[in-house]
Design a protein around this motif. Structure first.
Motif, PDB file in Angstrom:
ATOM      1  N   GLY A  38      -7.555   8.831   1.005  1.00 27.28           N
ATOM      2  CA  GLY A  38      -6.735   8.331   0.112  1.00 27.28           C
ATOM      3  C   GLY A  38      -7.415   8.598  -1.141  1.00 27.28           C
ATOM      4  O   GLY A  38      -6.663   8.545  -2.447  1.00 27.28           O
ATOM      5  N   THR A  91      -9.970  12.762   1.045  1.00 30.95           N
ATOM      6  CA  THR A  91      -8.589  12.706   0.824  1.00 30.95           C
ATOM      7  C   THR A  91      -7.560  12.105   1.739  1.00 30.95           C
ATOM      8  O   THR A  91      -6.796  11.478   1.566  1.00 30.95           O
ATOM      9  CB  THR A  91      -7.882  13.950   0.501  1.00 30.95           C
ATOM     10  N   PRO A 140      -4.505  16.017  -4.055  1.00 36.03           N
ATOM     11  CA  PRO A 140      -4.428  14.842  -2.831  1.00 36.03           C
ATOM     12  C   PRO A 140      -3.509  14.859  -1.928  1.00 36.03           C
ATOM     13  O   PRO A 140      -2.535  15.341  -1.944  1.00 36.03           O
ATOM     14  CB  PRO A 140      -4.254  13.744  -3.810  1.00 36.03           C
ATOM     15  N   ASN A 141      -3.693  13.978  -0.771  1.00 32.49           N
ATOM     16  CA  ASN A 141      -2.712  13.833   0.093  1.00 32.49           C
ATOM     17  C   ASN A 141      -1.794  12.774  -0.376  1.00 32.49           C
ATOM     18  O   ASN A 141      -2.262  11.687  -0.535  1.00 32.49           O
ATOM     19  CB  ASN A 141      -3.549  13.540   1.460  1.00 32.49           C
ATOM     20  N   ARG A 147      -9.473  10.794  -4.537  1.00 30.75           N
ATOM     21  CA  ARG A 147      -9.166  12.008  -5.147  1.00 30.75           C
ATOM     22  C   ARG A 147     -10.534  12.689  -4.855  1.00 30.75           C
ATOM     23  O   ARG A 147     -11.551  12.191  -5.528  1.00 30.75           O
ATOM     24  CB  ARG A 147      -8.777  11.795  -6.619  1.00 30.75           C
ATOM     25  N   ARG A 182      -9.650   3.611 -12.034  1.00 25.39           N
ATOM     26  CA  ARG A 182     -10.065   3.876 -10.626  1.00 25.39           C
ATOM     27  C   ARG A 182     -11.585   3.865 -10.757  1.00 25.39           C
ATOM     28  O   ARG A 182     -12.526   3.960 -11.323  1.00 25.39           O
ATOM     29  CB  ARG A 182      -9.489   5.396 -10.468  1.00 25.39           C
ATOM     30  N   ALA A 237      -1.680   9.310   2.013  1.00 20.56           N
ATOM     31  CA  ALA A 237      -3.003   8.705   1.847  1.00 20.56           C
ATOM     32  C   ALA A 237      -3.110   8.165   0.746  1.00 20.56           C
ATOM     33  O   ALA A 237      -3.624   7.012   0.945  1.00 20.56           O
ATOM     34  CB  ALA A 237      -4.012   9.805   2.538  1.00 20.56           C
ATOM     35  N   ALA A 238      -2.649   8.925  -0.395  1.00 27.08           N
ATOM     36  CA  ALA A 238      -3.210   8.499  -1.841  1.00 27.08           C
ATOM     37  C   ALA A 238      -2.328   7.101  -2.135  1.00 27.08           C
ATOM     38  O   ALA A 238      -2.458   6.414  -3.076  1.00 27.08           O
ATOM     39  CB  ALA A 238      -2.753   9.528  -2.649  1.00 27.08           C
ATOM     40  N   LEU A 239      -1.267   6.789  -1.349  1.00 31.73           N
ATOM     41  CA  LEU A 239      -0.530   5.556  -1.477  1.00 31.73           C
ATOM     42  C   LEU A 239      -1.036   4.496  -0.762  1.00 31.73           C
ATOM     43  O   LEU A 239      -0.781   3.295  -1.090  1.00 31.73           O
ATOM     44  CB  LEU A 239       0.947   5.986  -1.115  1.00 31.73           C
ATOM     45  N   ARG A 257      -7.499   4.794  -2.198  1.00 34.20           N
ATOM     46  CA  ARG A 257      -6.378   5.236  -3.037  1.00 34.20           C
ATOM     47  C   ARG A 257      -6.713   5.138  -4.461  1.00 34.20           C
ATOM     48  O   ARG A 257      -6.172   5.865  -5.213  1.00 34.20           O
ATOM     49  CB  ARG A 257      -5.155   4.563  -2.585  1.00 34.20           C
ATOM     50  N   ASP A 258      -7.568   4.223  -4.924  1.00 33.84           N
ATOM     51  CA  ASP A 258      -8.272   4.066  -6.018  1.00 33.84           C
ATOM     52  C   ASP A 258      -9.289   4.694  -6.512  1.00 33.84           C
ATOM     53  O   ASP A 258      -9.948   4.169  -7.267  1.00 33.84           O
ATOM     54  CB  ASP A 258      -7.966   2.451  -6.529  1.00 33.84           C
ATOM     55  N   GLN A 276      -3.791   4.448   1.951  1.00 31.91           N
ATOM     56  CA  GLN A 276      -5.109   4.521   2.336  1.00 31.91           C
ATOM     57  C   GLN A 276      -6.109   3.551   1.557  1.00 31.91           C
ATOM     58  O   GLN A 276      -6.004   3.423   0.368  1.00 31.91           O
ATOM     59  CB  GLN A 276      -5.666   5.719   2.753  1.00 31.91           C
TER      60      GLN A 276
END
Length: 326
Positions: free
Chosen positions: A77, A74, A39-40, A79, A128, A43-45, A50-51, A47
């Motif tokens: 956000g 990604t 993951p980025n 996976r 998620r 962005a994972a936090l 993110r879930d 965008q």
């Protein structure tokens, strides 16, 4: 199941995990392969996705290599994971019959193994959301899986899904009894070659195949040889769709605006779908769920995300707009 992720043939930051399916083939155990893009972290936090976890399934005579598609997800956000099914790509072993399956339901084992590795087992209670993304035959496979497993997926995205036979419902109904009869006594027999290599040529001409893997057996120019047992499984899937299924989640179907019959080479194949009859697919898509959005991409080829830059960009714009709205 393999214990560790290892570097993938696509290079960093892609990784792969071999999935032991617990299924014996003719010449040994069958496996599937899960690929992920790390993951980025930013962005994972922040965008909007993110879930979200994404599971991509490829089409016939194919495997996962679409790095831009993975980075699109990604970047929002999510996976991203992709599954090379048994007897395809990274999962293809020397003694396998490439791409062969007796029933599309058999892929439930491959998909479940991937979901377990992603944290989406039936008893995992993941917080998620799961988005399923399927191309061509993978789109048909995931559509039927979602209909048998309501509530597991939050959304289904289909890229030129093979929801109907190329000769339409009448043609399918005419040949299905003959195919089924032969499949019963000669499931792995030979059939006439129907792929003349035009789709591969179209992809090459639009610059869509900068393959980073020197494995021609994974994606032969004229596709894998087809078998009666496999074709019977596909036609049964088409029959189920025609009868109507309910996937239980919102669906986005991305299609080219037009088709070109793959009879002889035509330059229009570089801007149309030369594999499926897209008007028939659009009609069939209305039978897979209560809430289905169909996006027709002018200038797109069969894999809309491998089209020339402008239709490809339009496909990504339509997908992102739909995702943000949903």
């Amino acid at each position: 199941m393999a214990a560790d992720w290892v570097p993938d043939v696509l290079g960093e930051p892609f990784e792969q995990l071999t999935l032991d399916l617990g299924v014996e083939g003719d010449n040994g155990p069958l496996v599937a392969t899960l690929v992920r893009l790390r993951p980025n972290p930013i962005a994972a936090l922040v965008q909007p996705l993110r879930d979200v976890d994404v599971l991509y399934v490829h089409g016939w005579s194919d495997f996962f290599f679409q790095t831009q598609l993975a980075r699109f997800w990604t970047g929002l956000g999510a996976r991203f994971h992709a599954l090379d099914l048994r007897r395809y790509g990274r999962s293809l072993r020397a003694d396998n019959v490439p791409g062969y399956i007796d029933a599309l339901d058999d892929y439930d084992v491959d998909i479940e193994a991937a979901l377990v590795a992603m944290g989406h087992a039936t008893d995992a209670a993941s917080r998620r959301r799961l988005v399923l993304l399927g191309h061509s035959t993978g789109g048909l496979t995931l559509t039927l899986w979602a209909a048998r497993n309501p509530g597991r997926a939050s959304a289904l995205v289909l890229n030129s899904p093979w929801l109907e036979f190329q000769f339409g419902a009448v043609g399918r109904q005419a040949i299905a009894p003959l195919v089924s009869a032969r499949a019963r006594f000669d499931p792995r027999g030979t059939q006439p070659v129907v792929d003349l290599g035009f789709y591969t040529r179209a992809q090459t001409e639009v610059g869509a195949l900068p393959l980073p893997v020197d494995e021609p057996s994974w994606r032969p120019e004229r596709g894998f040889p087809t078998r009666p047992g496999w074709l019977a499984a596909i036609l049964e899937g088409h029959r189920r769709v025609a009868a109507g299924v309910e996937v239980g989640c919102p669906v986005l179907v991305l299609l080219s605006a037009r088709s070109t019959p793959p009879i002889s080479w035509n330059e229009t194949m570089t801007s149309t779908d030369s594999v499926l009859v897209v008007d028939d697919i659009a009609k069939s898509a209305t039978r897979i769920g209560r809430l289905v959005t169909i996006a027709r991409i002018d200038g797109a080829i069969h894999d809309v995300f491998l089209s020339r830059p402008e239709p490809r960009a339009q496909a990504y714009r339509d997908l992102e707009r739909w995702l943000r709205a949903r």
